[in-house]
Structure formats: C-alpha cells, structure tokens
Design a protein around this motif. Structure first.
Motif, PDB file in Angstrom:
ATOM      1  N   PRO A 111      43.114  53.474  55.876  1.00 32.37           N
ATOM      2  CA  PRO A 111      43.271  53.366  57.252  1.00 32.37           C
ATOM      3  C   PRO A 111      44.647  53.126  58.029  1.00 32.37           C
ATOM      4  CG  PRO A 111      41.410  51.736  56.323  1.00 32.37           C
ATOM      5  CD  PRO A 111      42.430  52.550  55.388  1.00 32.37           C
ATOM      6  N   ILE A 112      45.513  52.565  57.160  1.00 33.83           N
ATOM      7  CA  ILE A 112      46.697  52.272  57.517  1.00 33.83           C
ATOM      8  C   ILE A 112      47.374  53.612  57.754  1.00 33.83           C
ATOM      9  CG2 ILE A 112      49.128  51.107  56.880  1.00 33.83           C
ATOM     10  CD1 ILE A 112      47.431  49.079  55.592  1.00 33.83           C
ATOM     11  N   LEU A 113      47.324  54.325  56.768  1.00 35.54           N
ATOM     12  CA  LEU A 113      48.184  55.817  56.662  1.00 35.54           C
ATOM     13  C   LEU A 113      47.502  56.512  57.527  1.00 35.54           C
ATOM     14  CD1 LEU A 113      49.054  55.932  52.955  1.00 35.54           C
ATOM     15  CD2 LEU A 113      50.655  55.765  54.840  1.00 35.54           C
ATOM     16  N   SER A 114      46.231  56.472  57.801  1.00 38.59           N
ATOM     17  CA  SER A 114      45.600  57.523  58.638  1.00 38.59           C
ATOM     18  C   SER A 114      45.887  57.231  60.264  1.00 38.59           C
ATOM     19  CB  SER A 114      44.118  57.365  58.638  1.00 38.59           C
ATOM     20  OG  SER A 114      43.345  58.198  59.412  1.00 38.59           O
ATOM     21  N   SER A 115      46.147  56.039  60.396  1.00 38.58           N
ATOM     22  CA  SER A 115      46.727  55.428  61.939  1.00 38.58           C
ATOM     23  C   SER A 115      48.003  56.118  62.052  1.00 38.58           C
ATOM     24  CB  SER A 115      46.540  53.966  61.855  1.00 38.58           C
ATOM     25  OG  SER A 115      47.297  53.669  63.199  1.00 38.58           O
ATOM     26  N   ILE A 116      49.034  55.802  61.012  1.00 38.34           N
ATOM     27  CA  ILE A 116      50.330  56.393  61.217  1.00 38.34           C
ATOM     28  C   ILE A 116      50.551  57.807  61.095  1.00 38.34           C
ATOM     29  CG2 ILE A 116      52.319  56.417  59.940  1.00 38.34           C
ATOM     30  CD1 ILE A 116      51.608  53.824  58.560  1.00 38.34           C
ATOM     31  N   VAL A 117      49.637  58.501  60.348  1.00 42.03           N
ATOM     32  CA  VAL A 117      49.394  60.198  60.588  1.00 42.03           C
ATOM     33  C   VAL A 117      49.050  60.428  61.972  1.00 42.03           C
ATOM     34  CG1 VAL A 117      48.432  62.144  59.744  1.00 42.03           C
ATOM     35  CG2 VAL A 117      49.494  60.578  58.106  1.00 42.03           C
ATOM     36  N   ASN A 118      48.262  60.091  62.093  1.00 42.22           N
ATOM     37  CA  ASN A 118      47.687  60.183  63.658  1.00 42.22           C
ATOM     38  C   ASN A 118      48.575  59.801  64.909  1.00 42.22           C
ATOM     39  OD1 ASN A 118      45.212  61.553  63.076  1.00 42.22           O
ATOM     40  ND2 ASN A 118      44.357  59.441  62.806  1.00 42.22           N
ATOM     41  N   GLU A 119      49.256  58.615  64.698  1.00 38.59           N
ATOM     42  CA  GLU A 119      50.439  58.549  65.544  1.00 38.59           C
ATOM     43  C   GLU A 119      51.506  59.477  65.588  1.00 38.59           C
ATOM     44  OE1 GLU A 119      53.596  54.765  66.093  1.00 38.59           O
ATOM     45  OE2 GLU A 119      52.120  54.423  64.890  1.00 38.59           O
ATOM     46  N   VAL A 120      51.965  59.924  64.300  1.00 45.44           N
ATOM     47  CA  VAL A 120      53.140  60.855  64.114  1.00 45.44           C
ATOM     48  C   VAL A 120      52.463  62.082  64.887  1.00 45.44           C
ATOM     49  CG1 VAL A 120      54.497  61.992  62.724  1.00 45.44           C
ATOM     50  CG2 VAL A 120      54.195  59.645  62.474  1.00 45.44           C
ATOM     51  N   ALA A 121      51.389  62.406  64.403  1.00 42.85           N
ATOM     52  CA  ALA A 121      50.682  63.729  65.080  1.00 42.85           C
ATOM     53  C   ALA A 121      50.372  63.992  66.273  1.00 42.85           C
ATOM     54  CB  ALA A 121      49.676  64.475  63.810  1.00 42.85           C
ATOM     55  N   GLN A 122      50.344  62.947  67.419  1.00 40.37           N
ATOM     56  CA  GLN A 122      49.832  63.027  68.431  1.00 40.37           C
ATOM     57  C   GLN A 122      50.201  64.196  69.380  1.00 40.37           C
ATOM     58  OE1 GLN A 122      49.655  59.149  70.128  1.00 40.37           O
ATOM     59  NE2 GLN A 122      51.796  58.959  70.338  1.00 40.37           N
ATOM     60  N   SER A 123      51.461  64.328  69.224  1.00 38.68           N
ATOM     61  CA  SER A 123      52.214  65.293  69.990  1.00 38.68           C
ATOM     62  C   SER A 123      52.098  66.679  69.389  1.00 38.68           C
ATOM     63  CB  SER A 123      53.847  64.942  70.308  1.00 38.68           C
ATOM     64  OG  SER A 123      54.481  64.726  69.350  1.00 38.68           O
ATOM     65  N   MET A 124      51.649  66.841  68.260  1.00 39.22           N
ATOM     66  CA  MET A 124      51.621  68.137  67.520  1.00 39.22           C
ATOM     67  C   MET A 124      50.409  68.626  67.284  1.00 39.22           C
ATOM     68  SD  MET A 124      53.488  66.956  63.954  1.00 39.22           S
ATOM     69  CE  MET A 124      55.306  66.447  64.129  1.00 39.22           C
ATOM     70  N   GLU A 125      50.091  69.943  67.292  1.00 35.55           N
ATOM     71  CA  GLU A 125      48.869  70.789  67.056  1.00 35.55           C
ATOM     72  C   GLU A 125      48.640  70.725  65.665  1.00 35.55           C
ATOM     73  OE1 GLU A 125      48.090  74.012  69.531  1.00 35.55           O
ATOM     74  OE2 GLU A 125      49.657  73.333  71.051  1.00 35.55           O
ATOM     75  N   ILE A 126      47.845  69.758  65.009  1.00 34.36           N
ATOM     76  CA  ILE A 126      47.652  69.923  63.548  1.00 34.36           C
ATOM     77  C   ILE A 126      45.986  69.486  63.599  1.00 34.36           C
ATOM     78  CG2 ILE A 126      48.019  68.684  61.713  1.00 34.36           C
ATOM     79  CD1 ILE A 126      50.818  68.253  62.714  1.00 34.36           C
ATOM     80  N   SER A 127      45.419  70.366  62.773  1.00 31.37           N
ATOM     81  CA  SER A 127      43.949  70.109  62.684  1.00 31.37           C
ATOM     82  C   SER A 127      43.608  68.766  61.979  1.00 31.37           C
ATOM     83  CB  SER A 127      43.467  71.225  61.899  1.00 31.37           C
ATOM     84  OG  SER A 127      43.933  70.992  60.476  1.00 31.37           O
ATOM     85  N   GLN A 128      42.439  68.174  62.243  1.00 29.46           N
ATOM     86  CA  GLN A 128      41.912  66.924  61.860  1.00 29.46           C
ATOM     87  C   GLN A 128      41.848  67.102  60.334  1.00 29.46           C
ATOM     88  OE1 GLN A 128      41.745  64.073  63.231  1.00 29.46           O
ATOM     89  NE2 GLN A 128      41.232  63.205  61.325  1.00 29.46           N
ATOM     90  N   GLU A 129      41.478  68.290  59.579  1.00 27.99           N
ATOM     91  CA  GLU A 129      41.352  68.302  58.289  1.00 27.99           C
ATOM     92  C   GLU A 129      42.914  68.367  57.630  1.00 27.99           C
ATOM     93  OE1 GLU A 129      40.800  72.156  55.188  1.00 27.99           O
ATOM     94  OE2 GLU A 129      39.817  72.404  57.021  1.00 27.99           O
ATOM     95  N   ASN A 130      43.688  68.880  58.233  1.00 25.36           N
ATOM     96  CA  ASN A 130      45.237  68.780  57.739  1.00 25.36           C
ATOM     97  C   ASN A 130      45.728  67.394  58.103  1.00 25.36           C
ATOM     98  OD1 ASN A 130      45.595  71.292  56.668  1.00 25.36           O
ATOM     99  ND2 ASN A 130      46.436  72.299  58.766  1.00 25.36           N
ATOM    100  N   ARG A 131      45.475  66.553  58.805  1.00 24.04           N
ATOM    101  CA  ARG A 131      45.809  65.254  58.947  1.00 24.04           C
ATOM    102  C   ARG A 131      45.148  64.430  57.879  1.00 24.04           C
ATOM    103  NH1 ARG A 131      45.856  63.347  65.494  1.00 24.04           N
ATOM    104  NH2 ARG A 131      46.887  65.385  66.221  1.00 24.04           N
ATOM    105  N   GLU A 132      44.042  64.774  57.708  1.00 25.83           N
ATOM    106  CA  GLU A 132      43.475  63.863  56.564  1.00 25.83           C
ATOM    107  C   GLU A 132      44.102  64.116  55.159  1.00 25.83           C
ATOM    108  OE1 GLU A 132      39.123  64.804  56.770  1.00 25.83           O
ATOM    109  OE2 GLU A 132      38.932  63.808  58.752  1.00 25.83           O
TER     110      GLU A 132
END
Length: 186
Positions: free
Chosen positions: A113-134
């Motif tokens: 959950p910690i790293l998911s939150s961080i990845v999503n925070e960093v990726a919020q201005s990027m176009e990256i699929s949820q699959e790639n974020r995960e």
C-alpha cells in the motif's frame, strides 16, 4: 478499554519474548503475565499469532502515518527498521517461528500500500496503465522484501542497516525514472 486491553496483552507478549521464543509462549503465559483471564484474550485474538499480527499492524500503522508520500516514504521505512531493531527479539522470534512465505507475504502486505500510493502519486501526471503501475509497485515491493528478509536472516545486525539505507538511496528518483520508461513505451 478494548485498545488498552489489546495493548496490555501486546506488552505482555513482548516482555515474555525477552525470556523465551514465540513457539514456547502459551496463551496461559500471556494472560498470567497480563493479569487477565483466557476468555479476555480470546475475546480480542484467535491465537498468539493473531496477537503478533495485531502488534505489527498497530505499531507499523502508527509509525508510518506521516510518511507515506513520495518525498518522505523512505523515512517511514527507516522508522520501521529502527522499530524492528528495538523489538529485535519479537521480530527474530517471529522470523524463526513462521515459514518464510508467511513472513514475505506479511512484509508485502504492509509495503505494497505504501509503494502503490507513491507510484500512483508519481504517475498522476503521466499516462501509464494501471497494469504497469501495479507492475512497478510489485518490483519495488519485491526488492524491499528481499533486503528485509536477508537482514533478518543474518539476525538483523546494525551494520547491515547501511545496506538498506543504500537501497533507499537507489530507489530515490528511480520510481519516477522507471515510470517514465513505461510512459515512453505506451
């Protein structure tokens, strides 16, 4: 009152772990040390391992509540390492009492959950699929779990904490870089 009772049972278990290993501690030992009856224990927990899980979950949540964004997540992880060092007997007794897969799953459950939150925070201005974020999240979680497991395997020596600090140093900025690579390959 319920939280106080849980904390009292947790404190008793931590105290008992200074004298003997987790697999040698019974519910009777805990309730005798705590001054409550068995029914009180079972009202709150299913078994000793459920109490251990509550201790880690409760303590980690408290330690990480202010350290879950991209700018300071590694400080939160460092607080966890310091906590683990301070509660070395608890951590090592758990490490030696459960199988490796259980412990890895537990570490993943609080790191993801910690790293998911961080990845999503960093990726919020990027176009990256949820699959790639995960995927990126899982890569960093597995990397950290590997370091934690190795550290525990060698009985958590303080001199190895520097190696974990180097991991945080390597990860700092690399999450954004990695996500940028996924954005380029859309």
């Amino acid at each position: 009152m319920s939280q106080m009772t849980k904390q009292a049972l947790a404190n008793s278990l931590k105290s008992l772990l200074q004298k003997k290993t987790l697999n040698k501690i019974t519910i009777k030992d805990i309730v005798d040390d705590c001054g409550v009856n068995r029914q009180t224990f079972y009202y709150h927990f299913q078994d000793v391992y459920d109490l251990v899980d509550w201790i880690f979950h409760h303590d980690f949540e408290r330690l990480l509540k202010d350290y879950s964004d991209y700018t300071n997540w590694h400080q939160g992880c460092r607080r966890i390492l310091d906590y683990m060092q301070e509660n070395r007997s608890l951590v090592l007794n758990v490490y030696h009492s459960v199988n490796r897969v259980q412990l890895e799953d537990y570490l993943k459950s609080w790191l993801k959950p910690i790293l998911s939150s961080i990845v999503n925070e960093v990726a919020q201005s990027m176009e990256i699929s949820q699959e790639n974020r995960e995927f990126v999240t899982d890569v960093y979680v597995l990397m950290m779990v590997g370091f934690f497991m190795e550290w525990m395997e060698y009985d958590m020596p303080k001199d190895k904490l520097g190696k974990l600090d180097k991991l945080f140093y390597c990860m700092d900025g690399s999450i954004a870089y990695t996500l940028g690579k996924f954005e380029e390959t859309k």
